[in-house]
Scaffold this motif. Structure first.
Motif, PDB file in Angstrom:
ATOM      1  N   PHE A  52       0.824  -1.209   0.000  1.00  0.00           N
ATOM      2  CA  PHE A  52       0.000   0.000   0.000  1.00  0.00           C
ATOM      3  C   PHE A  52       0.859   1.261   0.000  1.00  0.00           C
ATOM      4  O   PHE A  52       0.433   2.301  -0.477  1.00  0.00           O
ATOM      5  N   TRP A  53       2.052   1.179   0.585  1.00  0.00           N
ATOM      6  CA  TRP A  53       2.934   2.337   0.636  1.00  0.00           C
ATOM      7  C   TRP A  53       3.905   2.367  -0.544  1.00  0.00           C
ATOM      8  O   TRP A  53       4.130   3.420  -1.107  1.00  0.00           O
ATOM      9  N   ILE A  54       4.488   1.236  -0.872  1.00  0.00           N
ATOM     10  CA  ILE A  54       5.490   1.241  -1.945  1.00  0.00           C
ATOM     11  C   ILE A  54       4.874   1.023  -3.320  1.00  0.00           C
ATOM     12  O   ILE A  54       5.498   1.282  -4.323  1.00  0.00           O
ATOM     13  N   GLN A  55       3.659   0.507  -3.366  1.00  0.00           N
ATOM     14  CA  GLN A  55       2.868   0.302  -4.575  1.00  0.00           C
ATOM     15  C   GLN A  55       3.563  -0.573  -5.614  1.00  0.00           C
ATOM     16  O   GLN A  55       3.295  -0.467  -6.800  1.00  0.00           O
ATOM     17  N   ARG A  56       4.475  -1.403  -5.161  1.00  0.00           N
ATOM     18  CA  ARG A  56       5.121  -2.390  -6.029  1.00  0.00           C
ATOM     19  C   ARG A  56       5.296  -3.650  -5.202  1.00  0.00           C
ATOM     20  O   ARG A  56       5.703  -3.587  -4.054  1.00  0.00           O
ATOM     21  N   SER A  57       5.062  -4.783  -5.793  1.00  0.00           N
ATOM     22  CA  SER A  57       5.135  -6.021  -5.034  1.00  0.00           C
ATOM     23  C   SER A  57       6.427  -6.800  -5.256  1.00  0.00           C
ATOM     24  O   SER A  57       6.652  -7.809  -4.585  1.00  0.00           O
ATOM     25  N   GLU A  58       7.298  -6.341  -6.151  1.00  0.00           N
ATOM     26  CA  GLU A  58       8.490  -7.112  -6.485  1.00  0.00           C
ATOM     27  C   GLU A  58       9.400  -7.366  -5.287  1.00  0.00           C
ATOM     28  O   GLU A  58      10.001  -8.412  -5.170  1.00  0.00           O
ATOM     29  N   GLY A  59       9.533  -6.437  -4.389  1.00  0.00           N
ATOM     30  CA  GLY A  59      10.446  -6.588  -3.258  1.00  0.00           C
ATOM     31  C   GLY A  59       9.915  -7.432  -2.130  1.00  0.00           C
ATOM     32  O   GLY A  59      10.676  -7.839  -1.252  1.00  0.00           O
ATOM     33  N   PHE A 122       2.191  -8.621  18.058  1.00  0.00           N
ATOM     34  CA  PHE A 122       2.231  -8.801  16.609  1.00  0.00           C
ATOM     35  C   PHE A 122       0.843  -8.911  16.006  1.00  0.00           C
ATOM     36  O   PHE A 122       0.598  -8.448  14.891  1.00  0.00           O
ATOM     37  N   TYR A 123      -0.089  -9.499  16.735  1.00  0.00           N
ATOM     38  CA  TYR A 123      -1.470  -9.569  16.245  1.00  0.00           C
ATOM     39  C   TYR A 123      -2.025  -8.160  16.031  1.00  0.00           C
ATOM     40  O   TYR A 123      -2.565  -7.848  14.968  1.00  0.00           O
ATOM     41  N   PHE A 124      -1.853  -7.302  17.036  1.00  0.00           N
ATOM     42  CA  PHE A 124      -2.381  -5.943  16.913  1.00  0.00           C
ATOM     43  C   PHE A 124      -1.586  -5.105  15.918  1.00  0.00           C
ATOM     44  O   PHE A 124      -2.172  -4.279  15.220  1.00  0.00           O
ATOM     45  N   LEU A 125      -0.278  -5.315  15.830  1.00  0.00           N
ATOM     46  CA  LEU A 125       0.502  -4.611  14.813  1.00  0.00           C
ATOM     47  C   LEU A 125       0.022  -4.974  13.410  1.00  0.00           C
ATOM     48  O   LEU A 125      -0.084  -4.107  12.541  1.00  0.00           O
ATOM     49  N   GLY A 126      -0.262  -6.256  13.194  1.00  0.00           N
ATOM     50  CA  GLY A 126      -0.787  -6.681  11.896  1.00  0.00           C
ATOM     51  C   GLY A 126      -2.093  -5.986  11.560  1.00  0.00           C
ATOM     52  O   GLY A 126      -2.300  -5.528  10.434  1.00  0.00           O
ATOM     53  N   LYS A 127      -2.973  -5.883  12.543  1.00  0.00           N
ATOM     54  CA  LYS A 127      -4.251  -5.202  12.329  1.00  0.00           C
ATOM     55  C   LYS A 127      -4.050  -3.714  12.059  1.00  0.00           C
ATOM     56  O   LYS A 127      -4.683  -3.141  11.175  1.00  0.00           O
ATOM     57  N   ILE A 128      -3.157  -3.084  12.825  1.00  0.00           N
ATOM     58  CA  ILE A 128      -2.893  -1.655  12.642  1.00  0.00           C
ATOM     59  C   ILE A 128      -2.314  -1.401  11.256  1.00  0.00           C
ATOM     60  O   ILE A 128      -2.762  -0.492  10.540  1.00  0.00           O
ATOM     61  N   PHE A 129      -1.317  -2.197  10.858  1.00  0.00           N
ATOM     62  CA  PHE A 129      -0.734  -2.042   9.519  1.00  0.00           C
ATOM     63  C   PHE A 129      -1.804  -2.174   8.454  1.00  0.00           C
ATOM     64  O   PHE A 129      -1.842  -1.402   7.489  1.00  0.00           O
ATOM     65  N   TRP A 130      -2.660  -3.174   8.593  1.00  0.00           N
ATOM     66  CA  TRP A 130      -3.700  -3.413   7.596  1.00  0.00           C
ATOM     67  C   TRP A 130      -4.639  -2.210   7.476  1.00  0.00           C
ATOM     68  O   TRP A 130      -4.922  -1.740   6.378  1.00  0.00           O
ATOM     69  N   HIS A 131      -5.130  -1.706   8.604  1.00  0.00           N
ATOM     70  CA  HIS A 131      -6.076  -0.583   8.568  1.00  0.00           C
ATOM     71  C   HIS A 131      -5.423   0.699   8.057  1.00  0.00           C
ATOM     72  O   HIS A 131      -6.044   1.444   7.296  1.00  0.00           O
ATOM     73  N   LYS A 132      -4.185   0.949   8.448  1.00  0.00           N
ATOM     74  CA  LYS A 132      -3.482   2.127   7.921  1.00  0.00           C
ATOM     75  C   LYS A 132      -3.200   1.952   6.433  1.00  0.00           C
ATOM     76  O   LYS A 132      -3.274   2.908   5.674  1.00  0.00           O
ATOM     77  N   GLY A 133      -2.894   0.740   6.018  1.00  0.00           N
ATOM     78  CA  GLY A 133      -2.657   0.466   4.611  1.00  0.00           C
ATOM     79  C   GLY A 133      -3.903   0.666   3.773  1.00  0.00           C
ATOM     80  O   GLY A 133      -3.826   1.208   2.663  1.00  0.00           O
ATOM     81  N   LEU A 134      -5.034   0.250   4.282  1.00  0.00           N
ATOM     82  CA  LEU A 134      -6.286   0.436   3.548  1.00  0.00           C
ATOM     83  C   LEU A 134      -6.592   1.916   3.317  1.00  0.00           C
ATOM     84  O   LEU A 134      -7.153   2.275   2.279  1.00  0.00           O
ATOM     85  N   LYS A 135      -6.205   2.743   4.263  1.00  0.00           N
ATOM     86  CA  LYS A 135      -6.419   4.180   4.088  1.00  0.00           C
ATOM     87  C   LYS A 135      -5.559   4.740   2.955  1.00  0.00           C
ATOM     88  O   LYS A 135      -5.912   5.727   2.335  1.00  0.00           O
ATOM     89  N   ARG A 136      -4.434   4.101   2.687  1.00  0.00           N
ATOM     90  CA  ARG A 136      -3.526   4.546   1.612  1.00  0.00           C
ATOM     91  C   ARG A 136      -3.837   3.877   0.282  1.00  0.00           C
ATOM     92  O   ARG A 136      -3.258   4.216  -0.740  1.00  0.00           O
ATOM     93  N   TYR A 137      -4.732   2.927   0.304  1.00  0.00           N
ATOM     94  CA  TYR A 137      -5.023   2.146  -0.906  1.00  0.00           C
ATOM     95  C   TYR A 137      -5.582   3.039  -2.006  1.00  0.00           C
ATOM     96  O   TYR A 137      -6.458   3.861  -1.781  1.00  0.00           O
ATOM     97  N   THR A 138      -5.047   2.859  -3.191  1.00  0.00           N
ATOM     98  CA  THR A 138      -5.601   3.515  -4.369  1.00  0.00           C
ATOM     99  C   THR A 138      -5.835   2.436  -5.415  1.00  0.00           C
ATOM    100  O   THR A 138      -5.023   1.534  -5.588  1.00  0.00           O
ATOM    101  N   SER A 139      -6.920   2.530  -6.089  1.00  0.00           N
ATOM    102  CA  SER A 139      -7.287   1.532  -7.083  1.00  0.00           C
ATOM    103  C   SER A 139      -6.296   1.537  -8.236  1.00  0.00           C
ATOM    104  O   SER A 139      -5.714   2.560  -8.596  1.00  0.00           O
ATOM    105  N   ALA A 140      -6.126   0.371  -8.853  1.00  0.00           N
ATOM    106  CA  ALA A 140      -5.235   0.263 -10.008  1.00  0.00           C
ATOM    107  C   ALA A 140      -5.883   0.879 -11.244  1.00  0.00           C
ATOM    108  O   ALA A 140      -5.215   1.147 -12.230  1.00  0.00           O
ATOM    109  N   ASN A 141      -7.173   1.090 -11.221  1.00  0.00           N
ATOM    110  CA  ASN A 141      -7.867   1.637 -12.396  1.00  0.00           C
ATOM    111  C   ASN A 141      -7.938   3.134 -12.350  1.00  0.00           C
ATOM    112  O   ASN A 141      -8.415   3.834 -11.676  1.00  0.00           O
TER     113      ASN A 141
END
Length: 141
Positions: A52-59, A122-141
């Motif tokens: 969601f932040w780097i917008q590339r999955s290769e790494g 780690f459970y809560f960090l995973g949830k926090i990362f996910w929710h913050k990532g969703l806020k940064r999500y931009t559609s590929a279209n």
């Protein structure tokens, strides 16, 4: 993927030992298997969320591979600063060995407490990362 080696090591250790194993320790060991899975999948989730932040999955592919490799081996295999990092920083070295050490009653109580505490973190960090990532999500279209 990381759960299978943990279950195999756990099963082998509890069937091959010469001393009797307490059902209570086996139960706590199985709880540790579940905690290992939570930590493992939380780490994988955080790595995937980086997209969601780097917008590339290769790494992320190689990173996931190395996480999987490190988590397969018992913590006794690692030495020095790296051992401390994969035990206390990102607890990958605990994922395969902690359930077996608990089931065999060959553990440090402080490390077990840390292991279950870090599982929650780690459970809560995973949830926090996910929710913050969703806020940064931009559609590929």
């Amino acid at each position: 993927a990381g759960l299978i080696p943990t279950l195999l090591l756990f099963s082998y250790a509890t069937t091959e030992i010469k001393n009797s194993v307490s059902p209570g320790f086996i139960g706590l060991g199985l709880l540790a298997v579940a905690a290992s899975a939570i930590i493992y999948y939380s780490i994988l989730s955080m790595i995937a969320t980086l997209i969601f932040w780097i917008q590339r999955s290769e790494g992320t592919g190689p990173l996931i591979f190395h996480v999987s490799q490190i988590s397969r081996y018992p913590r006794s295999m690692y030495r020095g600063v790296f051992a401390k990092f994969v035990t206390f920083g990102i607890p990958l070295a605990l994922l395969a060995s902690m359930p077996t050490e608990i089931a065999l009653a060959r553990f440090d109580a402080g490390l077990v407490g840390y292991f279950f505490f870090i599982t929650i973190i780690f459970y809560f960090l995973g949830k926090i990362f996910w929710h913050k990532g969703l806020k940064r999500y931009t559609s590929a279209n």
